[in-house]
Design an enzyme around this catalytic site. Structure first.
Site, PDB file in Angstrom:
ATOM      1  N   ASP A  85       0.870  -1.152   0.000  1.00 46.98           N
ATOM      2  CA  ASP A  85       0.000   0.000   0.000  1.00 46.98           C
ATOM      3  C   ASP A  85       0.921   1.220   0.000  1.00 46.98           C
ATOM      4  O   ASP A  85       2.110   1.118   0.325  1.00 46.98           O
ATOM      5  CB  ASP A  85      -0.930  -0.023   1.234  1.00 46.98           C
TER       6      ASP A  85
HETATM    7  C1  GLC Z   1      -4.292   4.387  -0.116  1.00 46.43           C
HETATM    8  C2  GLC Z   1      -5.175   3.181   0.037  1.00 46.43           C
HETATM    9  C3  GLC Z   1      -5.109   2.233  -1.115  1.00 46.43           C
HETATM   10  C4  GLC Z   1      -4.925   3.026  -2.390  1.00 46.43           C
HETATM   11  C5  GLC Z   1      -3.538   3.639  -2.333  1.00 46.43           C
HETATM   12  C6  GLC Z   1      -3.238   4.517  -3.543  1.00 46.43           C
HETATM   13  O1  GLC Z   1      -3.663   4.701   1.083  1.00 46.43           O
HETATM   14  O2  GLC Z   1      -5.051   2.451   1.259  1.00 46.43           O
HETATM   15  O3  GLC Z   1      -6.331   1.489  -1.124  1.00 46.43           O
HETATM   16  O4  GLC Z   1      -5.053   2.187  -3.523  1.00 46.43           O
HETATM   17  O5  GLC Z   1      -3.337   4.404  -1.151  1.00 46.43           O
HETATM   18  O6  GLC Z   1      -4.038   5.648  -3.537  1.00 46.43           O
END
Ligand code: GLC
Length: 727
Positions: free
Chosen positions: A261
């Site tokens: 993430d």
């Molecule tokens: C965020 C989310 C994830 C998302 C990523 C990119 O923190 O947890 O679901 O795809 O960052 O935006």
């Protein structure tokens, strides 16, 4: 002579083949292409594959003509284009897309075909925007109605979530777009999401939280998975050796790439040895400001390359990671069959609307006030901010920029003309992450007074409210603070209903909520989030053009304290000192309510129709390695409609407590005309009936008597069939 010539030409051919760029040959197998590409790459080029080169891309190998990977949010549609290296919008003018309904709405359709239609349509929009990986869908489990991101997930039951996510992934990946299933694993709350360590029994981890991910790996062969921010056993899930290398890659034999993430990577050694393949979003603090670091400073960049060059980590570790990333590249970016896709086509809007129509859940319909017969009313007053507010913007990374965003009010006005009047009734302001607007009590009171005044001359009220995509409503990076609706809605609804008994409530939101006004209103629908065609889908159901068939994928408790984890106190949610304990074990959602005779406001699987259905006597038989269950459904009402027959298994008694009912099969009828019947045949593989035994760290099939409860929801069982199974 001839033999010599033949030999020479063979040699030349071999030489050519070895220099032939097999990795570029679309007819070569992906594994051959990976092997050939790897043999041509330098160490640095392999390292470059493993980390971001911008906010949403990771590098390819420009020298060899190997494409970079373009990723983007989210599960409900393609996020607006952001700048290469910041969270700011790039201000493109051609990146408006279809906002599809929230995944909880998709789960509420209980329609696998619609899930496939969803995955196909949304991935065509990702392809058209030049993306290779879509950062979704999500299958974290709704164990608490407080979770700010529940709207992005598929409910409280692992079987429903797994069954509904597989068609979506299969259809998307058939278009050459990788899904990135998230957030692996145990990211079931937003409070302390970056740091909370989740303590859960091995049995609950396997039977509840891992289960939908496992099904997506085994049945949909999902190409990428996103590690979650939180920790398990004290180690961040983005690079947790036991979770990623042990369970996901070894036990489940998964050949995809694990993507962190954004900001979920915390150190090089764990990232290198803990199964992480692509590091994204590191160093961005809270993701609202850019770091002074650059992409070469990522944990899997220079620091990792140094360890490889010093021989402290074997090249085999790097090659394994690089191979997984190349596999994703050859399955998507360099896949000759990847579709061009399309954007904002009527076909996509149709899919959006159909999913919305079948995801809307009719929860109450007293005196059949619905479907709406407008000829009975002179003045229909629509009240509520959600009648006009865009619910596709906000919510965090799943936010969307749309061309079409039909509001409930717009659609009601189009359908019922000047019979419709409107009063906002309340306002919620804007709240992005931690910037929450102060609510002005005078402004709130004035809006309420205006609505109550107008109500006096209306002969029907349609209240449109619920949650929204504000911070601490349905939004990433925060959880709700109350089980009650906000902004004075409960009091407003009660006062409106006192003035006009013909009151219909239409709610939006990703989670259940208390309903102190329920007995005072005549009808209630819950709509989740419906996306670009929200108003159209809603009015098609309210008007009776479409018969509602949605069923709850979560339990609506009468009061917050009825949720199973609450009795264990803060350590069970949201945790204490960054430790949360899932003390309810297997007893998540209806598993608790049904096993402990706690009456919910609306049970899991509940949803009314404008028609009625009769269930024939179910039959059950074991055939090979599966149990086949069939039941005949007859439309006994006056309107065409669809029914979802649900099968809840009661397993043989065991030492350890088990839920009395567990969803193990479901099927949705086609549109049945009045009087029409359809026999639904469902097959439950024995593996679905297995229980997790902690002593052996594995699964067992219990011997004994199995009862299959067939019904219209978990508490409305219309028939049973039992069978004895030897283990
Ligand atoms: C965020 C989310 C994830 C998302 C990523 C990119 O923190 O947890 O679901 O795809 O960052 O935006």
């Amino acid at each position: 002579m001839k033999k010599a010539l033949l030999f020479v030409s063979l040699l030349t051919l071999t030489a050519m083949t070895t220099t032939a760029q097999v990795y570029l040959d679309p007819k070569a197998s992906i594994e051959e292409r990976i092997k050939d590409a790897l043999s041509r790459m330098t160490t640095h080029e392999k390292i470059q594959l493993l980390h971001a080169q911008s906010k949403f891309t990771s590098a390819g190998v420009p020298r060899l003509g190997i494409r970079q990977l373009n990723m983007d949010d989210g599960p409900h549609g393609v996020r607006e284009e952001l700048e290469w290296n910041s969270w700011s919008p790039a201000k493109w003018t051609n990146d408006c897309i279809v906002a599809f309904p929230s995944l909880t709405c998709l789960a509420s359709t209980w329609n696998r075909d619609l899930s496939s239609a969803y995955g196909n349509a949304v991935s065509e929009e990702f392809a058209f925007r030049g993306k290779d990986i879509m950062l979704g869908p999500g299958v974290n489990i709704q164990r608490t109605p407080m979770n700010g991101r529940a709207f992005e997930y598929m409910g409280e039951d692992p079987y429903l979530a797994g069954e509904m996510v597989v068609p979506y992934i299969k259809a998307a990946q058939a278009n050459g777009i990788a899904c990135c299933l998230k957030h692996f694993v145990l990211n079931d709350q937003e409070i302390d999401r970056f740091a909370v360590n989740v303590n859960v029994s091995e049995r609950a981890l396997n039977e509840i939280y891992l289960a939908p991910f496992k099904k997506a790996v085994e049945q949909a062969h999902v190409y990428t998975i996103m590690g979650s921010y939180n920790m398990w056993k004290g180690i961040h899930c983005c690079h947790n050796d036991e979770l990623i290398n042990g369970i996901l890659k070894k036990n489940w034999d998964w050949d995809g790439a694990l993507i962190s993430d954004w900001g979920g990577t915390t150190n090089t050694m764990e990232a290198a040895l803990g199964g992480l393949d692509i590091e994204m979003g590191t160093y961005t603090d809270g993701k609202l400001k850019e770091s002074e670091f650059d992409y070469e400073d990522y944990y899997l960049a220079k620091p990792f390359e140094k360890l490889i060059e010093e021989g402290k980590i074997p090249m085999s570790v790097l090659d394994e990671k690089a191979s997984r990333v190349l596999r994703v590249i050859f399955r998507t970016a360099m896949n000759p069959n990847k579709v061009i896709g399309s954007q904002c086509s009527e076909a996509h809007y149709d899919a959006c609307r159909q999913i919305g129509e079948e995801g809307i859940v009719l929860l109450k319909n007293e005196k059949n006030i619905l479907p709406l017969d407008a000829s009975k009313y002179q003045k229909i007053l629509v009240v509520g901010e959600n009648a006009t507010r865009s619910l596709t913007q906000g919510g965090g990374s799943s936010e969307l920029k749309t061309l079409r965003d039909i509001s409930p009010l717009e659609a009601l006005q189009t359908t019922y003309g000047n019979k419709i009047d409107y009063a906002q009734g309340y306002y919620s302001g804007r709240a992005i992450y931690d910037k929450v607007d102060e609510i002005d009590p005078e402004k709130q009171a004035a809006l309420k007074a205006e609505a109550l005044e107008k109500a006096k001359s209306a002969d029907l009220i349609i209240f449109v409210g619920g949650l929204n995509k504000n911070h601490r409503q349905d939004c990433e990076n925060g959880d709700r603070e109350s089980y009650d609706l906000s902004f004075g809605q409960n009091e407003l609804i009660a006062e409106l209903a006192k003035i006009q008994k013909n009151t219909i409530v239409v709610m939006f939101g990703g989670n259940p909520y208390a309903m102190p006004w329920l007995n005072q209103v005549q009808a209630l629908t819950h709509c989740w989030y419906l996306g670009s065609e929200a108003g159209t889908a809603l009015v098609n159901v309210l008007s009776g053009k479409v018969c509602p068939s949605g069923k709850l994928p979560v339990t609506f408790a009468a009061k917050y304290e009825d949720y199973p984890y609450v009795k264990f106190g803060a350590e069970s949610y949201p945790g204490l000192n960054k430790q949360v304990y899932y003390k309810e074990e297997l007893f998540v959602g209806y598993r608790h309510f049904s096993s402990n005779n706690v009456k919910p406001l609306f049970p899991f699987g509940f949803g009314l129709s404008y028609t009625t259905f009769a269930y024939g006597k179910p039959t059950v038989e074991k055939v090979g390695n599966a149990v086949n269950i069939s039941v005949t459904i007859t439309n006994t009402g006056k309107m065409a409609g669809k029914e979802v027959a649900q099968v809840y298994a009661t397993l043989p008694k065991t030492q350890a407590a088990r839920p009395v009912k567990e969803l193990k099969a479901f099927a949705k009828t086609r549109l049945l005309q009045p009087g029409e019947s359809e026999t639904l045949r469902m097959s439950v593989p024995m593996s679905e009936l297995a229980v997790y035994e902690e002593q052996k760290h594995g699964w067992d099939i219990l011997g004994g008597n199995y009862t299959f409860n067939v019904g219209a929801n978990v508490n409305d069982i219309r028939g049973k069939a039992s069978i004895n199974i030897a283990n």
